[in-house]
Design a protein around this motif. Structure first.
Motif, PDB file in Angstrom:
ATOM      1  N   GLN A 153      61.267  47.581  48.874  1.00 27.57           N
ATOM      2  CA  GLN A 153      60.600  48.292  47.789  1.00 27.57           C
ATOM      3  C   GLN A 153      59.621  49.282  48.427  1.00 27.57           C
ATOM      4  N   THR A 154      59.692  50.544  47.989  1.00 24.86           N
ATOM      5  CA  THR A 154      58.924  51.618  48.610  1.00 24.86           C
ATOM      6  C   THR A 154      58.074  52.316  47.567  1.00 24.86           C
ATOM      7  N   PHE A 155      56.810  52.556  47.935  1.00 29.92           N
ATOM      8  CA  PHE A 155      55.835  53.081  46.985  1.00 29.92           C
ATOM      9  C   PHE A 155      55.084  54.264  47.594  1.00 29.92           C
ATOM     10  N   LEU A 156      54.673  55.193  46.718  1.00 29.93           N
ATOM     11  CA  LEU A 156      53.834  56.319  47.127  1.00 29.93           C
ATOM     12  C   LEU A 156      52.953  56.718  45.955  1.00 29.93           C
ATOM     13  N   GLY A 157      51.646  56.615  46.148  1.00 23.22           N
ATOM     14  CA  GLY A 157      50.688  56.975  45.101  1.00 23.22           C
ATOM     15  C   GLY A 157      49.632  55.901  44.952  1.00 23.22           C
ATOM     16  N   GLN A 158      48.931  55.912  43.818  1.00 20.58           N
ATOM     17  CA  GLN A 158      47.823  54.998  43.586  1.00 20.58           C
ATOM     18  C   GLN A 158      48.234  53.847  42.668  1.00 20.58           C
ATOM     19  N   PRO A 159      48.169  52.603  43.162  1.00 18.52           N
ATOM     20  CA  PRO A 159      48.415  51.454  42.285  1.00 18.52           C
ATOM     21  C   PRO A 159      47.318  51.330  41.221  1.00 18.52           C
ATOM     22  N   ARG A 160      47.623  50.550  40.196  1.00 15.83           N
ATOM     23  CA  ARG A 160      46.656  50.328  39.115  1.00 15.83           C
ATOM     24  C   ARG A 160      46.741  48.883  38.657  1.00 15.83           C
ATOM     25  N   LEU A 161      45.588  48.254  38.459  1.00 20.56           N
ATOM     26  CA  LEU A 161      45.527  46.872  37.986  1.00 20.56           C
ATOM     27  C   LEU A 161      44.819  46.840  36.640  1.00 20.56           C
ATOM     28  N   THR A 162      45.389  46.098  35.692  1.00 17.61           N
ATOM     29  CA  THR A 162      44.760  45.882  34.389  1.00 17.61           C
ATOM     30  C   THR A 162      44.736  44.389  34.118  1.00 17.61           C
ATOM     31  N   LEU A 163      43.599  43.873  33.629  1.00 19.31           N
ATOM     32  CA  LEU A 163      43.521  42.469  33.234  1.00 19.31           C
ATOM     33  C   LEU A 163      42.328  42.256  32.330  1.00 19.31           C
ATOM     34  N   ASP A 164      42.377  41.162  31.580  1.00 21.01           N
ATOM     35  CA  ASP A 164      41.251  40.723  30.767  1.00 21.01           C
ATOM     36  C   ASP A 164      40.468  39.684  31.556  1.00 21.01           C
ATOM     37  N   LEU A 165      39.141  39.713  31.422  1.00 14.93           N
ATOM     38  CA  LEU A 165      38.304  38.792  32.187  1.00 14.93           C
ATOM     39  C   LEU A 165      37.001  38.545  31.446  1.00 14.93           C
ATOM     40  N   SER A 166      36.277  37.569  31.918  1.00  7.04           N
ATOM     41  CA  SER A 166      34.957  37.269  31.373  1.00  7.04           C
ATOM     42  C   SER A 166      34.094  36.722  32.492  1.00  7.04           C
ATOM     43  N   SER A 167      32.790  36.645  32.234  1.00  5.35           N
ATOM     44  CA  SER A 167      31.856  36.130  33.232  1.00  5.35           C
ATOM     45  C   SER A 167      30.662  35.515  32.525  1.00  5.35           C
ATOM     46  N   ASP A 168      30.034  34.561  33.182  1.00  7.57           N
ATOM     47  CA  ASP A 168      28.814  33.967  32.639  1.00  7.57           C
ATOM     48  C   ASP A 168      27.573  34.787  32.994  1.00  7.57           C
ATOM     49  N   GLY A 169      27.751  35.859  33.756  1.00 10.69           N
ATOM     50  CA  GLY A 169      26.649  36.750  34.083  1.00 10.69           C
ATOM     51  C   GLY A 169      26.853  38.112  33.456  1.00 10.69           C
ATOM     52  N   GLU A 170      25.838  38.973  33.574  1.00 11.35           N
ATOM     53  CA  GLU A 170      25.930  40.317  33.003  1.00 11.35           C
ATOM     54  C   GLU A 170      26.608  41.306  33.939  1.00 11.35           C
ATOM     55  N   GLY A 171      26.820  40.896  35.179  1.00 13.41           N
ATOM     56  CA  GLY A 171      27.456  41.794  36.132  1.00 13.41           C
ATOM     57  C   GLY A 171      28.148  41.017  37.233  1.00 13.41           C
ATOM     58  N   ALA A 172      29.177  41.624  37.802  1.00 17.62           N
ATOM     59  CA  ALA A 172      29.915  41.039  38.931  1.00 17.62           C
ATOM     60  C   ALA A 172      30.783  42.135  39.519  1.00 17.62           C
TER      61      ALA A 172
END
Length: 662
Positions: free
Chosen positions: A406-425
């Motif tokens: 498998q061959t790739f050229l360019g910028q990958p992208r990740l999408t996901l839903d998440l949560s945290s017990d803090g205001e930042g991470a």
């Protein structure tokens, strides 16, 4: 080298409207013809700084009938005044005056090109956006179109450690004295003026933690239409500055041509890993086409030429990376191959929307010690190493062994839903090639301060415990995953010391059913050959008076939980055979962090810069330090200057700068 004989003008003064004189070194062909000229405009000292690479290129240009003009910006090298920052309006305005001066010279045909790597690659694009009339084309290497997200400062709101390292470097560089052999008896007064007034860049950078007007200035992505001249964009996969050829190709359209090789942060005719590229031949054709109106065919080149890495192994030193060159006539947004997480925890193209439920993860704070440098100057431990250790502190998903490449050229992208017990991470994402024996090569890197998930201008705290969506664009890659290899996705909340930690460390809960990794497919392309340099060793050699030395180590105290990351670089003492100036730079950098305490993070840099001749010797010692509290960044620096063994100047910098949501 054949062609024109030429004369080297060691120091020519260019007078600006305000009376400031900038110092230029000029390679002038011996002919009565009017000639095109190429400007490189830097703060790195044309004498005792960039002379080796200058002397590898400008004689070749001059032999081809192209004048080379290497200028020290205001306050650097032998130029008058004091530097006032990076890519400031005054710096760019001065460049416009220099271009006009070149075009007025009796040897000039009125057409000027501008080129450079790193700082010079940045400012030639920025100057092009100001449209000085005589500027007809640029070549920009290892540069950026987005000063906030694609430089050594911040990445999607994450604070990069390279920001301290670069501030320390510039404090050291700008503290160096001008050469008395060129400026005469006023050298000491010039030096003291610089020492007294030079800024500590880190203080300004820390006051702009969001993507505000400070970073938009000089970011040509704000208005690609401002750049109307042809631009050749060059980058290397082993360097942090790898996104510009792709972004500029989309933004500038047919005004842009892009080349990406396997290289570190060096000109491609002497960079590692090999294969190298005949930069001189391409550059001369570029300048002849656009500065002389000679049809050389560069306008018909494919818009994107890229070296596809074919499974390079992590190594102590990467001399040559396996791979092949491809061309795409026009660069467009690539088609994407999407991967999700299967019910049994595999990364799989057939598993979108499945997942293994919600997974909470918090990485050890010292995860990331194999991350290498942001911009790499050597193909050794400055490059990202074997990722197995860092991946052990990460949440990891990987494919089954691939049955087909498998061959790739360019910028990958990740999408996901998440949560945290803090205001930042922080969330750091890597795409990794896992070899059949388990060795792990980093292919692409992305990072986000999750308070910047909706943009970098107005961060928004994470709502505690509530689910939000984050989309990260990773750095560009050109990579072939061979049969039998596995594609790994590694997610971590630390990647230290490359990324400095958030003030709290709550960890992140990720909903794996929503996770999508979109990889950019190579698509239709042509395999091509790219000519290598005729001279395999183009850099001149000078008189080595003492050897160079490099050390880099990680020390973990298993009793206290402290990890120290230490760098030592000694350039050795090198003497130029023509003018006798000998220079030596020694850099020491130490990062420290204690497990469980993100506020324990600290960085300390020390530089010693030496210059001397038989009857003259100067030295500066500079320091730069960064620590933090929950609410502030704590920066400090110092400069001490010596004439001979006598201290003649000392200055300290110290500031507490309020910390943003990061």
């Amino acid at each position: 080298m054949t062609g024109h004989a030429f004369t080297v003008l060691e120091n020519t003064w260019i007078s600006l409207r305000d009376g400031t004189r900038l110092a230029a070194r000029i390679w002038l062909p011996d002919t009565q013809d009017r000639l095109p000229a190429v400007l490189e405009y830097l703060p790195y000292r044309k004498r005792g700084g960039t002379h080796a690479r200058d002397e590898s290129t400008y004689p070749v240009f001059a032999a081809a009938g192209i004048v080379g003009v290497r200028v020290d910006i205001r306050g650097s090298g032998e130029s008058d005044g004091v530097i006032d920052g990076e890519y400031t309006p005054r710096e760019l305005s001065d460049a416009g005056e220099v271009i006009a001066w070149i075009a007025r010279q009796p040897w000039s045909n009125g057409s000027v090109g501008m080129m450079g790597i790193s700082w010079g690659g940045f400012n030639c694009l920025q100057v092009a956006a100001l449209r000085p009339p005589a500027l007809r084309a640029v070549i920009s290497i290892a540069s950026t179109v987005d000063r906030y997200n694609d430089d050594i400062h911040y990445k999607n709101g994450c604070h990069l450690s390279a920001q301290l390292g670069w501030a320390a470097t510039m404090l050291a560089y700008q503290s160096r004295a001008p050469d008395p052999a060129l400026v005469g008896a006023r050298w000491r007064a010039m030096w003291l003026e610089r020492l007294e007034a030079e800024p500590f860049f880190l203080e300004e950078w820390l006051t702009h933690q969001r993507r505000d007007g400070f970073w938009k200035h000089g970011s040509i992505c704000e208005d690609f239409g401002a750049v109307q001249v042809p631009a050749l964009l060059i980058a290397g996969w082993a360097d942090g500055y790898r996104n510009t050829p792709f972004k500029a190709a989309l933004g500038l359209g047919d005004r842009a041509k892009s080349v990406v090789g396997p290289w570190i942060h060096k000109y491609p005719h002497f960079a590692w890993p090999k294969p190298r590229w005949d930069f001189h031949g391409e550059a001369i054709a570029w300048w002849k086409q656009w500065l002389c109106k000679e049809p050389t065919g560069v306008d018909a080149r494919p818009q994107m030429r890229a070296y596809i890495l074919d499974g390079p192994r992590p190594a102590l030193r990467r001399e040559q990376d396996p791979g092949f060159w491809v061309a795409k006539t026009v660069w467009t947004e690539p088609e994407l191959a999407s991967f999700g997480i299967s019910a049994d925890g595999r990364l799989s193209a057939a598993a979108l929307g499945q997942g293994v439920g919600k997974v909470h993860h918090r990485s050890p704070l010292a995860t990331g010690t194999a991350s290498g440098e942001w911009f790499t100057l050597k193909p050794d431990a400055e490059m990202a190493g074997d990722q197995r250790g860092d991946d052990a502190g990460s949440l990891v998903f990987e494919t089954a062994p691939l049955s087909t490449a498998q061959t790739f050229l360019g910028q990958p992208r990740l999408t996901l839903d998440l949560s945290s017990d803090g205001e930042g991470a922080n969330l750091i994402v890597r795409v990794v090639d896992v070899h059949p024996d388990g060795a792990a090569t980093r292919v692409s890197l992305g990072a986000m301060n999750l308070t910047h998930r909706a943009g970098n201008e107005t961060p928004v705290p994470l709502p505690r415990g509530a689910t939000v969506r984050a989309t990260l664009e990773l750095d560009a890659c050109g990579y072939r995953f061979a049969p039998g290899h596995r594609i790994r996705l590694a997610l971590s909340t630390s990647y230290w010391p490359t990324v400095l930690p958030a003030p709290t460390d709550p960890g992140v809960t990720m909903d794996t059913a929503t996770l999508t990794l979109a990889m950019p497919l190579l698509g239709a392309h042509e395999r091509i050959d790219m000519p290598e340099p005729a001279n395999p060793d183009p850099l001149p050699r000078y008189n080595a008076r003492s050897p160079s030395e490099t050390r880099r180590s990680v020390e973990r105290d298993l009793t206290t939980g402290v990890t120290r990351y230490t760098i030592y670089e000694d350039s050795g003492l090198s003497e130029h055979p023509d003018h006798g100036l000998a220079t030596r730079d020694v850099r020491e950098e130490v990062w420290s962090i204690t497990e469980g305490d993100p506020l324990s993070m600290s960085g300390a840099c020390r530089w010693e810069c030496i210059a001397r001749r038989e009857d003259w010797a100067v030295r500066t010692v500079t320091t730069a330090n960064l620590a933090c509290s929950a609410t502030h960044w704590l920066s400090a620096g110092s400069v001490t200057a010596f004439e001979g063994d006598t201290p003649i100047f000392s200055k300290r910098y110290e500031k507490r700068i309020p910390r943003d949501l990061m």
